[in-house]
Design an enzyme around this catalytic site. Structure first.
Site, PDB file in Angstrom:
ATOM      1  CG  ASN A   1       0.066 -26.017   1.514  1.00 32.24           C
ATOM      2  OD1 ASN A   1      -0.785 -26.893   1.321  1.00 32.24           O
ATOM      3  ND2 ASN A   1       0.651 -25.838   2.676  1.00 32.24           N
TER       4      ASN A   1
ATOM      5  CE  LYS B   1      -1.702 -21.985   4.848  1.00 31.40           C
ATOM      6  NZ  LYS B   1      -1.128 -22.969   5.720  1.00 31.40           N
TER       7      LYS B   1
ATOM      8  NE  ARG C   1       1.979 -29.813   3.228  1.00 28.92           N
ATOM      9  CZ  ARG C   1       1.046 -29.787   4.166  1.00 28.92           C
ATOM     10  NH1 ARG C   1       0.024 -28.951   4.066  1.00 28.92           N
ATOM     11  NH2 ARG C   1       1.145 -30.570   5.207  1.00 28.92           N
TER      12      ARG C   1
ATOM     13  CG  HIS D   1       6.494 -29.536  12.752  1.00 26.28           C
ATOM     14  ND1 HIS D   1       6.915 -28.836  11.648  1.00 26.28           N
ATOM     15  CD2 HIS D   1       5.166 -29.274  12.852  1.00 26.28           C
ATOM     16  CE1 HIS D   1       5.905 -28.176  11.118  1.00 26.28           C
ATOM     17  NE2 HIS D   1       4.819 -28.429  11.822  1.00 26.28           N
TER      18      HIS D   1
ATOM     19  N   GLY E   1      -0.825 -29.032  14.138  1.00 33.27           N
ATOM     20  CA  GLY E   1      -0.429 -30.439  14.060  1.00 33.27           C
ATOM     21  C   GLY E   1       0.962 -30.529  14.656  1.00 33.27           C
TER      22      GLY E   1
ATOM     23  NE  ARG F   1      -4.585 -33.599  12.979  1.00 25.35           N
ATOM     24  CZ  ARG F   1      -3.538 -33.181  12.275  1.00 25.35           C
ATOM     25  NH1 ARG F   1      -2.356 -33.742  12.420  1.00 25.35           N
ATOM     26  NH2 ARG F   1      -3.674 -32.195  11.427  1.00 25.35           N
TER      27      ARG F   1
ATOM     28  NE  ARG G   1      -0.975 -17.282  19.802  1.00 27.37           N
ATOM     29  CZ  ARG G   1      -1.008 -17.034  18.500  1.00 27.37           C
ATOM     30  NH1 ARG G   1      -0.363 -16.005  18.022  1.00 27.37           N
ATOM     31  NH2 ARG G   1      -1.684 -17.808  17.679  1.00 27.37           N
TER      32      ARG G   1
ATOM     33  N   GLY H   1       4.753 -23.200  15.081  1.00 28.59           N
ATOM     34  CA  GLY H   1       4.137 -22.155  15.903  1.00 28.59           C
ATOM     35  C   GLY H   1       4.424 -22.242  17.394  1.00 28.59           C
TER      36      GLY H   1
ATOM     37  CG  ASN I   1       6.150 -18.094  18.248  1.00 29.37           C
ATOM     38  OD1 ASN I   1       6.880 -17.119  18.099  1.00 29.37           O
ATOM     39  ND2 ASN I   1       5.533 -18.688  17.254  1.00 29.37           N
TER      40      ASN I   1
HETATM   41  P1  ADP Z   1      -0.065 -25.132  11.521  1.00 34.34           P
HETATM   42  O1  ADP Z   1       0.064 -26.524  11.993  1.00 34.34           O
HETATM   43  O2  ADP Z   1      -1.471 -24.670  11.356  1.00 34.34           O
HETATM   44  O3  ADP Z   1       0.874 -24.749  10.384  1.00 34.34           O
HETATM   45  P2  ADP Z   1       1.588 -23.340  13.137  1.00 34.34           P
HETATM   46  O4  ADP Z   1       2.911 -23.983  13.014  1.00 34.34           O
HETATM   47  O5  ADP Z   1       1.381 -22.029  12.491  1.00 34.34           O
HETATM   48  O6  ADP Z   1       0.411 -24.315  12.778  1.00 34.34           O
HETATM   49  O7  ADP Z   1       1.262 -23.207  14.699  1.00 34.34           O
HETATM   50  C1  ADP Z   1       0.071 -22.645  15.133  1.00 34.34           C
HETATM   51  C2  ADP Z   1       0.022 -22.719  16.640  1.00 34.34           C
HETATM   52  O8  ADP Z   1       1.178 -22.095  17.202  1.00 34.34           O
HETATM   53  C3  ADP Z   1      -1.134 -21.961  17.265  1.00 34.34           C
HETATM   54  O9  ADP Z   1      -2.282 -22.773  17.321  1.00 34.34           O
HETATM   55  C4  ADP Z   1      -0.612 -21.644  18.648  1.00 34.34           C
HETATM   56  O10 ADP Z   1      -0.941 -22.710  19.529  1.00 34.34           O
HETATM   57  C5  ADP Z   1       0.878 -21.640  18.488  1.00 34.34           C
HETATM   58  N1  ADP Z   1       1.466 -20.305  18.665  1.00 34.34           N
HETATM   59  C6  ADP Z   1       1.588 -19.327  17.755  1.00 34.34           C
HETATM   60  N2  ADP Z   1       2.176 -18.241  18.303  1.00 34.34           N
HETATM   61  C7  ADP Z   1       2.429 -18.539  19.596  1.00 34.34           C
HETATM   62  C8  ADP Z   1       3.039 -17.857  20.697  1.00 34.34           C
HETATM   63  N3  ADP Z   1       3.494 -16.628  20.572  1.00 34.34           N
HETATM   64  N4  ADP Z   1       3.125 -18.512  21.878  1.00 34.34           N
HETATM   65  C9  ADP Z   1       2.674 -19.776  22.003  1.00 34.34           C
HETATM   66  N5  ADP Z   1       2.105 -20.467  21.015  1.00 34.34           N
HETATM   67  C10 ADP Z   1       1.987 -19.878  19.812  1.00 34.34           C
END
Ligand code: ADP
Length: 392
Positions: A18, A25, A85, A202, A206, A235, A278, A324, A328
């Site tokens: 990627n 990555k 990717r 998702h 983003g 965004r 978070r 993310g 979570n």
């Molecule tokens: P990307 O789009 O960069 O691939 P990710 O899917 O890794 O992003 O998501 C990153 C985001 O997930 C972080 O900016 C944060 O807002 C959120 N995040 C990560 N861990 C947690 C958590 N434990 N609780 C709430 N939000 C989280």
């Protein structure tokens, strides 16, 4: 050599790359028997910012060195393919595609549609091809899963000739994630994808939503670019397009300034100064009103898409949270679906609060709509698609 591999080099491993503008990555996966075991993974960052890694060529060289140090070098006969990717496949690339010179040229012609992403993807492809010219290289497009979206959902209501002249339509992004998660959700329910209608949310930095009808994507929230739709980390997502004219004519901003504003200084960051959910949660706990308002705007937009895609699908079997934030943040999941019992959507507070790394249900027992947390795995999906292409 493993009996599952039938073509190409005879190998059973796929290296997934990627390539972003400043990072590469990688993951090496063992695909024999559909296992998808992760043999190695890593990231080379700060390309062009540090002397050791002046360009993508040096970055990929480092990836090769890191793999070689683990006895998994790029020259290994076990390598079946490299899966790349690629963000934008336009209307041409709707499937994983074996990379040839002509395919590289076609991806280059799509750069105007994804000026921030496709150039880095192309560089990664070129360097990897130079390193292992004999190895099949496969492009897997972020847009591909959305190619099935019908015209009435993909077209914007603007003059058709103008739209066609400039390729203006909804392409959608995060497609590998929406594909993977919609299938994994069906699996979680013990069903075939064709039997299940799913809304996939998702929510990463983003964020995008999709409506998947019997395994086929019928709508998604991102559009010509990844700017449309949900409120994201930085965004804006949806807004009145006239905001742009207003900022230009009245605000005196240039196109590039507005582009930067909407892509990099908006969303949660623009609203409250933080783009990490978070941190926003911590601030809300302390009674911070700006963080609370940012959260409320984020949730309101999400709820609108859940409502819209419920109407688009007619029957919703599952709602899947991923990435993310989706994987979570119990608070986001709870707030997004609060009070939707009349649609058969009910989140179980206890199940929702349980943390975990595997796909799980968080809906109340007996709820008509299954609500799930389904960790996404875009690398596994890319490896699976690439391996399927080269091993048949
Ligand atoms: P990307 O789009 O960069 O691939 P990710 O899917 O890794 O992003 O998501 C990153 C985001 O997930 C972080 O900016 C944060 O807002 C959120 N995040 C990560 N861990 C947690 C958590 N434990 N609780 C709430 N939000 C989280």
């Amino acid at each position: 050599m493993n009996g599952n591999s039938r073509g190409g080099s005879g190998g059973t491993r796929v290296l997934v790359l990627n390539s972003g503008s400043s990072s590469v990555k990688y993951q090496l996966l063992e695909m024999a028997g559909g296992a998808g075991d992760r043999l190695a993974s890593g990231i080379v960052e700060r390309i062009g910012e540090v002397p050791e890694i002046p360009d993508h060529s040096a970055a990929l060289k480092q990836v090769a060195d890191e793999l070689a140090a683990q006895g998994l070098g790029l020259d290994s006969p076990e390598l079946a393919a490299v899966g790349h990717r690629v963000v934008h496949g336009g209307t041409r690339f709707t499937e994983p595609t074996l990379i040839t010179d002509e395919v590289v040229a076609a991806i280059e012609r799509l750069v105007p549609l994804a000026p921030l992403h496709n150039p880095a993807n192309i560089t990664g492809i070129k360097v990897a091809r130079a390193l292992r010219p004999d190895l099949p290289q496969v492009a897997v497009f972020d847009t591909a899963f959305h190619a099935t979206i019908p015209d009435y959902a993909a077209r914007y209501a603007i003059d058709t000739a103008t739209a066609d002249a400039h390729g203006v339509r909804r392409y959608g992004f995060h497609g590998t994630s929406h594909a993977y998660v919609s299938r994994a959700t069906a699996r979680l329910l013990g069903k075939e994808p064709a039997e299940v209608n799913t809304i996939v949310l998702h929510l990463g930095n983003g964020a995008s939503a999709s409506a998947v009808e019997g395994g086929v994507c019928v709508d998604t929230s991102m559009g010509l670019t990844p700017l449309e739709g949900l409120v994201m980390g930085t965004r804006s997502g949806d807004l009145d397009p006239a905001v742009i004219f207003h900022l230009s004519r009245v605000g005196g901003m240039t196109t590039d300034e507005i582009d930067t504003l909407l892509n990099k200084r908006s969303g949660l960051l623009g609203l409250c100064g933080d783009n990490d959910m978070r941190e926003i949660g911590r601030r809300m706990d302390e009674g911070d009103t700006a963080a609370q308002l940012a959260f409320d705007i984020y949730i309101h937009r999400l709820r609108k898409y859940v409502g819209a895609y419920t109407a688009v699908l007619g029957r919703v079997d599952a709602i899947a949270f991923t990435a993310g934030v989706g994987e979570n943040s119990a608070a986001v999941r709870q707030a997004a679906l609060r009070g939707l019992g009349s649609l058969g959507i009910e989140v179980d507070a206890v199940r929702n609060a349980v943390r975990g790394s595997s796909a799980r249900l968080i809906s109340a027992p007996g709820g008509r709509v299954a609500v799930a947390v389904v960790p996404t795995d875009e690398e596994l999906e890319i490896a699976t698609e690439a391996y399927a292409l080269v091993s048949t």
